[in-house]
Design a protein around this motif. Sequence first.
Motif, PDB file in Angstrom:
ATOM      1  N   ARG A  88       0.832  -1.214   0.000  1.00 51.59           N
ATOM      2  CA  ARG A  88       0.000   0.000   0.000  1.00 51.59           C
ATOM      3  C   ARG A  88       0.865   1.263   0.000  1.00 51.59           C
ATOM      4  NH1 ARG A  88      -3.338   2.459  -2.270  1.00 51.59           N
ATOM      5  NH2 ARG A  88      -4.746   3.883  -1.219  1.00 51.59           N
ATOM      6  N   ALA A  89       1.950   1.234   0.799  1.00 52.16           N
ATOM      7  CA  ALA A  89       2.836   2.403   0.835  1.00 52.16           C
ATOM      8  C   ALA A  89       3.450   2.620  -0.553  1.00 52.16           C
ATOM      9  CB  ALA A  89       3.926   2.196   1.885  1.00 52.16           C
ATOM     10  N   GLY A  90       3.889   1.539  -1.179  1.00 48.52           N
ATOM     11  CA  GLY A  90       4.463   1.642  -2.528  1.00 48.52           C
ATOM     12  C   GLY A  90       3.441   2.209  -3.508  1.00 48.52           C
ATOM     13  N   GLN A  91       2.198   1.712  -3.426  1.00 50.14           N
ATOM     14  CA  GLN A  91       1.138   2.216  -4.327  1.00 50.14           C
ATOM     15  C   GLN A  91       0.943   3.717  -4.159  1.00 50.14           C
ATOM     16  OE1 GLN A  91      -2.263  -0.092  -3.099  1.00 50.14           O
ATOM     17  NE2 GLN A  91      -1.920  -1.701  -4.616  1.00 50.14           N
ATOM     18  N   LEU A  92       1.134   4.194  -2.926  1.00 49.21           N
ATOM     19  CA  LEU A  92       0.920   5.622  -2.642  1.00 49.21           C
ATOM     20  C   LEU A  92       2.181   6.451  -2.890  1.00 49.21           C
ATOM     21  CD1 LEU A  92      -1.225   5.175   0.591  1.00 49.21           C
ATOM     22  CD2 LEU A  92      -2.024   6.073  -1.594  1.00 49.21           C
ATOM     23  N   GLY A  93       3.194   5.822  -3.471  1.00 52.64           N
ATOM     24  CA  GLY A  93       4.397   6.564  -3.871  1.00 52.64           C
ATOM     25  C   GLY A  93       5.414   6.752  -2.760  1.00 52.64           C
ATOM     26  N   VAL A  94       5.257   6.005  -1.644  1.00 53.13           N
ATOM     27  CA  VAL A  94       6.230   6.120  -0.555  1.00 53.13           C
ATOM     28  C   VAL A  94       7.436   5.234  -0.890  1.00 53.13           C
ATOM     29  CG1 VAL A  94       6.618   5.734   1.921  1.00 53.13           C
ATOM     30  CG2 VAL A  94       4.368   6.496   1.124  1.00 53.13           C
ATOM     31  N   ASP A  95       8.633   5.803  -0.763  1.00 55.15           N
ATOM     32  CA  ASP A  95       9.870   5.058  -1.035  1.00 55.15           C
ATOM     33  C   ASP A  95      10.054   4.013   0.088  1.00 55.15           C
ATOM     34  OD1 ASP A  95      12.490   4.358  -1.557  1.00 55.15           O
ATOM     35  OD2 ASP A  95      13.299   6.139  -0.546  1.00 55.15           O
ATOM     36  N   THR A  96       9.785   2.721  -0.242  1.00 58.41           N
ATOM     37  CA  THR A  96       9.640   1.688   0.794  1.00 58.41           C
ATOM     38  C   THR A  96      10.622   0.534   0.609  1.00 58.41           C
ATOM     39  OG1 THR A  96       7.280   2.193   0.908  1.00 58.41           O
ATOM     40  CG2 THR A  96       7.958   0.094   1.864  1.00 58.41           C
ATOM     41  N   VAL A  97      11.177   0.071   1.737  1.00 54.90           N
ATOM     42  CA  VAL A  97      12.024  -1.128   1.750  1.00 54.90           C
ATOM     43  C   VAL A  97      11.387  -2.133   2.705  1.00 54.90           C
ATOM     44  CG1 VAL A  97      14.299  -2.059   2.398  1.00 54.90           C
ATOM     45  CG2 VAL A  97      14.129   0.187   1.309  1.00 54.90           C
ATOM     46  N   ILE A  98      11.341  -3.405   2.331  1.00 47.22           N
ATOM     47  CA  ILE A  98      10.853  -4.443   3.244  1.00 47.22           C
ATOM     48  C   ILE A  98      11.968  -5.470   3.450  1.00 47.22           C
ATOM     49  CG2 ILE A  98       9.758  -5.936   1.476  1.00 47.22           C
ATOM     50  CD1 ILE A  98       7.443  -6.323   3.576  1.00 47.22           C
ATOM     51  N   VAL A  99      12.148  -5.896   4.714  1.00 47.30           N
ATOM     52  CA  VAL A  99      13.182  -6.888   5.035  1.00 47.30           C
ATOM     53  C   VAL A  99      12.492  -8.162   5.505  1.00 47.30           C
ATOM     54  CG1 VAL A  99      15.268  -7.365   6.370  1.00 47.30           C
ATOM     55  CG2 VAL A  99      14.629  -5.025   5.888  1.00 47.30           C
ATOM     56  N   GLU A 100      12.901  -9.300   4.985  1.00 43.90           N
ATOM     57  CA  GLU A 100      12.309 -10.579   5.403  1.00 43.90           C
ATOM     58  C   GLU A 100      13.416 -11.601   5.563  1.00 43.90           C
ATOM     59  OE1 GLU A 100       9.329 -11.961   6.447  1.00 43.90           O
ATOM     60  OE2 GLU A 100      10.677 -13.675   6.652  1.00 43.90           O
ATOM     61  N   LYS A 101      13.397 -12.292   6.726  1.00 39.12           N
ATOM     62  CA  LYS A 101      14.503 -13.234   6.985  1.00 39.12           C
ATOM     63  C   LYS A 101      14.233 -14.633   6.457  1.00 39.12           C
ATOM     64  CE  LYS A 101      13.319 -14.578  11.712  1.00 39.12           C
ATOM     65  NZ  LYS A 101      13.787 -14.716  13.076  1.00 39.12           N
ATOM     66  N   THR A 102      12.944 -14.978   6.233  1.00 37.29           N
ATOM     67  CA  THR A 102      12.675 -16.300   5.643  1.00 37.29           C
ATOM     68  C   THR A 102      11.962 -16.118   4.304  1.00 37.29           C
ATOM     69  OG1 THR A 102      10.669 -16.577   6.972  1.00 37.29           O
ATOM     70  CG2 THR A 102      12.692 -17.535   7.844  1.00 37.29           C
ATOM     71  N   LYS A 103      10.628 -16.354   4.297  1.00 36.91           N
ATOM     72  CA  LYS A 103       9.938 -16.280   3.008  1.00 36.91           C
ATOM     73  C   LYS A 103       8.789 -15.287   3.067  1.00 36.91           C
ATOM     74  CE  LYS A 103       9.426 -20.485   0.923  1.00 36.91           C
ATOM     75  NZ  LYS A 103       8.945 -21.873   1.049  1.00 36.91           N
ATOM     76  N   ALA A 104       8.558 -14.604   1.953  1.00 40.08           N
ATOM     77  CA  ALA A 104       7.457 -13.639   1.893  1.00 40.08           C
ATOM     78  C   ALA A 104       6.145 -14.349   2.220  1.00 40.08           C
ATOM     79  CB  ALA A 104       7.386 -13.027   0.509  1.00 40.08           C
ATOM     80  N   GLY A 105       5.284 -13.669   2.950  1.00 34.67           N
ATOM     81  CA  GLY A 105       3.992 -14.250   3.317  1.00 34.67           C
ATOM     82  C   GLY A 105       3.926 -14.618   4.786  1.00 34.67           C
ATOM     83  N   GLY A 106       5.096 -14.721   5.442  1.00 35.93           N
ATOM     84  CA  GLY A 106       5.145 -14.922   6.895  1.00 35.93           C
ATOM     85  C   GLY A 106       4.547 -16.235   7.363  1.00 35.93           C
ATOM     86  N   THR A 107       4.149 -16.232   8.624  1.00 34.82           N
ATOM     87  CA  THR A 107       3.565 -17.425   9.246  1.00 34.82           C
ATOM     88  C   THR A 107       2.343 -17.875   8.458  1.00 34.82           C
ATOM     89  OG1 THR A 107       4.266 -16.602  11.399  1.00 34.82           O
ATOM     90  CG2 THR A 107       2.568 -18.318  11.395  1.00 34.82           C
ATOM     91  N   CYS A 108       1.469 -16.921   8.174  1.00 32.96           N
ATOM     92  CA  CYS A 108       0.167 -17.228   7.581  1.00 32.96           C
ATOM     93  C   CYS A 108       0.322 -18.029   6.289  1.00 32.96           C
ATOM     94  CB  CYS A 108      -0.568 -15.915   7.311  1.00 32.96           C
ATOM     95  SG  CYS A 108      -2.115 -16.120   6.471  1.00 32.96           S
ATOM     96  N   LEU A 109       1.127 -17.503   5.382  1.00 32.66           N
ATOM     97  CA  LEU A 109       1.200 -18.126   4.063  1.00 32.66           C
ATOM     98  C   LEU A 109       2.055 -19.406   4.075  1.00 32.66           C
ATOM     99  CD1 LEU A 109       1.865 -16.006   0.894  1.00 32.66           C
ATOM    100  CD2 LEU A 109       2.371 -18.415   1.065  1.00 32.66           C
TER     101      LEU A 109
END
Length: 461
Positions: free
Chosen positions: A23-44
């Motif tokens: 959502r931040a990216g869609q709104l033009g915010v310069d965004t970085v995301i860090v993930e240590k395992t796999k995208a989607g977290g526990t849920c996915l």
Amino acid sequence: MKEIVCKLLVIGAGPGGYICAIRAGQLGVDTVIVEKTKAGGTCLNVGCIPSKALIHAAEEFDRLRHTAGLNALGITVETPRLDLAQTVRWKDGIVGRLNSGVLGLLRKAKVKIVHGAARFRDGKTVEVETETGTQLIRAETVVIATGSEPVELPALPFGGAVLSSTEALSLPEVPKSLAVVGGGYIGLELGTAFAKLGARVTVVEAMAQILPQYDGELVKPVAKRLAELGVRVLTGAKAKGYSGEALAVEIAGKEERIAADKVLVTVGRRPRTEGWGLEELDLDRAGRFIRIDEHCRTSMRGVYAIGDVTGEPMLAHRAMAQGEMVAEIVAGRKRVWDKRAIPAVCFTDPEIVTAGLSPDEARAQGYEVRVGLFPFNANGRAMTTQSEDGFVRAVARADTNLVLGLQAVGAGVSELSSAFSLALEMGARLEDIAGTIHAHPTRSEGLQEAALKALGHALHI
Ligand code: FAD
């Protein structure tokens, strides 16, 4: 050391973090995301999605194994066989597709993805150990979305035959006997699935009732089905340790040993707040969780927290809603957390869905209530799908008929969750639900009938 400077840094790409970053990216915010395992977290990866895949496979197998229901329809089947390794491969395929989908959505929103474990240097700077070396990230705003992990019991440390939900979702074969320690929703969803796949399952719950967060009326059909599946349920029972392929359990002052090839421990989840520099930030806590306000702000300026790390209810859709809200706030929009209902679904057999207050909770808050309950054994669709157990219940203020809560237990009732939440968010009165045309024949007619019942003039009972 390589360095990135950005407007928004999101730590953790679970449902809370990835939605926030997209959502931040869609709104033009310069965004970085860090993930240590796999995208989607526990849920996915090890939660919502793989557990529902396993539950579906178990339901299909169980239906083909216990053919009375099919025979009544004039259908006969050969003896089915199960290859759990193939089931797990199928489940992993779904997880893989969704993983790629999340990464694709992040890229589409122009979010920079950094793979590795983040460690705070100070409130606005993290170090990430990546495959190619240490990366320093400085951000104006930080969102902590590091989620939760299974709680380990000192008497039953994870390893060997003692499993957390994560290992239980990828077993190569069905255990002959399985003891489930903890009769909450995760334990019962997985315990039911393994019973359907052929394991002899015993559930050990310390409280007086399984699914202690629900009232007895909602739990009754689930307890009945567990008994039909041959699941032994021990309540008021405490697991003491595992040795010699047996779980020691203390119940009513006596010790019993329960034969179990595997022990699944599902006694809760704790926030991931240790071991990555968060302790040194000295953020205010609410018990074990990070304390947040109605904007998901922590006690440190420019540092937000969302999802499981902030407390109950630890549910993916709550994390996502918080993530979306925080992204909009960071982009300069005015938003506040003013949700009336966070629906909750328990994917047992039958399913339970709740939104808002139960009759007891409403009374405890001082309301005089009207309650309407419509049983599925009076619903045509339930009869034609051979699943008549359960009901829909509506709870409303007696003076204004404002709906305070909606609950259901029955086959497939998870799909009623959106109608329940919408009614509560829109401030519906019983008359609004009763006066809405519900398609026939559907289980959702039970919702309309429950509202009518609360108003005193149900049409089908
Ligand atoms: P998480 O999904 O836990 O994601 C956090 C992410 O942060 C992880 O990917 C982790 O690797 C990453 N991370 C942690 N520390 C760092 C670090 N230092 N650096 C970089 N990355 C880091 N919820 C539902 O709503 N419906 C369900 O049906 C449901 N079923 C479930 C079944 C099971 C078996 C389990 C275990 C959970 C289930 N849940 C369900 C709960 C749901 O999975 C969580 O509520 C949800 O995943 C929380 O999202 P989150 O973004 O807060 O954290």
